[in-house]
Design an enzyme around this catalytic site. Structure first.
Site, mmCIF file in Angstrom:
data_model
loop_
_atom_site.group_PDB
_atom_site.id
_atom_site.type_symbol
_atom_site.label_atom_id
_atom_site.label_comp_id
_atom_site.label_asym_id
_atom_site.label_seq_id
_atom_site.Cartn_x
_atom_site.Cartn_y
_atom_site.Cartn_z
ATOM 1 N N HIS A 44 -107.905 45.988 16.873
ATOM 2 C CA HIS A 44 -108.312 45.116 17.974
ATOM 3 C C HIS A 44 -107.754 43.725 17.702
ATOM 4 O O HIS A 44 -108.179 43.054 16.749
ATOM 5 C CB HIS A 44 -109.842 45.077 18.070
ATOM 6 N N ARG A 102 -96.883 57.206 14.810
ATOM 7 C CA ARG A 102 -97.174 56.112 15.742
ATOM 8 C C ARG A 102 -96.641 56.565 17.091
ATOM 9 O O ARG A 102 -95.490 57.033 17.185
ATOM 10 C CB ARG A 102 -96.484 54.816 15.302
ATOM 11 N N HIS A 103 -97.463 56.472 18.146
ATOM 12 C CA HIS A 103 -97.062 56.944 19.489
ATOM 13 C C HIS A 103 -95.677 56.418 19.890
ATOM 14 O O HIS A 103 -95.194 55.419 19.344
ATOM 15 C CB HIS A 103 -98.102 56.460 20.507
ATOM 16 N N HIS A 122 -101.562 54.830 15.993
ATOM 17 C CA HIS A 122 -100.941 53.531 16.318
ATOM 18 C C HIS A 122 -100.343 52.888 15.068
ATOM 19 O O HIS A 122 -100.686 53.275 13.941
ATOM 20 C CB HIS A 122 -102.003 52.611 16.915
#
Ligand SMILES: O=C(O)[C@@H](COP(=O)(O)O)OP(=O)(O)O
Length: 259
Positions: A91, A10-11, A188
């Site tokens: 989203h 995950r960034h 993510h």
């Protein structure tokens, strides 16, 4: 026996992780802390002697920027990077931009946990009047996708994330792993959770309890059928990792300033 190694990441912390807002498809850069996390992650992977052959990212800057910083810290900047919207964050629909602690104060912590972690929970779709609608859907990057812009999601459950991610896994990522290549997926919180659910066979109920911290590499050892042969390993200092997981979980709690 373990045949392949896959790294999921995950960034590093993004500007809106820091502000505790649902970021999702809004393109935010890493915070100063996120840059540091990504560099430390690269340093750690270098110490482990990892050599990447190919990196997969989303088309959101925070995952791309993290991949660059990791590769730079490993002196492996030349490694090919493949970007695809199918690794984008979930989203979050109309929740995009909202503050989690304020949401918890208005709707209750349980409801926010359900919105964030429930498998089949789709938030209300983003409407054209939403303050970030134009910024997202007028962005040129979404004209480069393998689906028409009109058919891109307006809100997703984790289940929907897994469904749009799987074709990319099956046709682009898994074939590289099967060739024996060492792959990094820099993505993510929720695109990584969806993939872990698929690979580890996590149930719809148990996935609610899985939270990934920013900037911590997750190592999966896979057999020839790409099934994990042992539990995932989060690399790095145990106490720091646990604190980082708690920090993400606590984002959905009511804080005095949000009351
Ligand atoms: O969209 C966001 O704000 C976070 C996830 O939020 P939560 O599901 O943890 O609320 O995604 P990421 O920082 O991994 O890109």
């Amino acid at each position: 026996m373990s045949k392949y190694r896959l790294f999921l990441l995950r960034h590093g912390e993004g500007a809106w992780n820091k502000e505790n807002r649902f970021c999702s498809w809004v393109d935010q850069k890493l915070s100063e802390n996120g840059v540091r996390e990504a560099r430390e992650c690269g340093k750690l992977l270098k110490e482990h002697g990892v050599q990447f052959d190919v990196v997969f990212t989303s088309i959101l800057s925070r995952s791309v920027q993290t991949a660059w910083l990791v590769l730079e810290a490993m002196a492996q900047e030349w490694v090919p990077v493949v970007k695809d919207w199918r690794l984008n964050e979930r989203h979050y629909g109309s929740l995009i931009g909202l503050n989690r602690a304020e949401m918890a104060s208005q709707h209750g912590e349980e409801q926010v946990k359900l919105w964030r972690r429930g498998y089949d929970m789709t938030p209300p779709p983003i409407e054209e009047s939403h303050p970030y609608f134009q910024e997202i859907y007028n962005d040129r990057r979404y004209t480069t996708c393998d689906v028409l812009k009109e058919n891109l999601p307006r809100a997703e459950s984790l289940k929907a994330v897994l469904e749009r991610l799987l074709p990319h896994w099956d046709h682009a990522i898994a074939p590289e792993i099967r060739k024996g290549r060492t792959v990094l997926i820099s993505a993510h919180g929720n695109s990584c959770r969806a993939l872990l659910k698929h690979l580890e066979g996590i149930s719809d109920q148990d996935i609610v309890g899985l939270t990934l911290p920013t900037g911590v590499p997750v190592l999966l050892e896979l057999d020839e059928n790409l099934q994990p042969v042992k539990p995932r390993q989060l690399l790095g200092d145990r106490d720091k990792i646990e604190a980082a997981i708690r920090k993400v979980e606590d984002q959905g709690k009511v804080t005095p300033s949000a009351r």
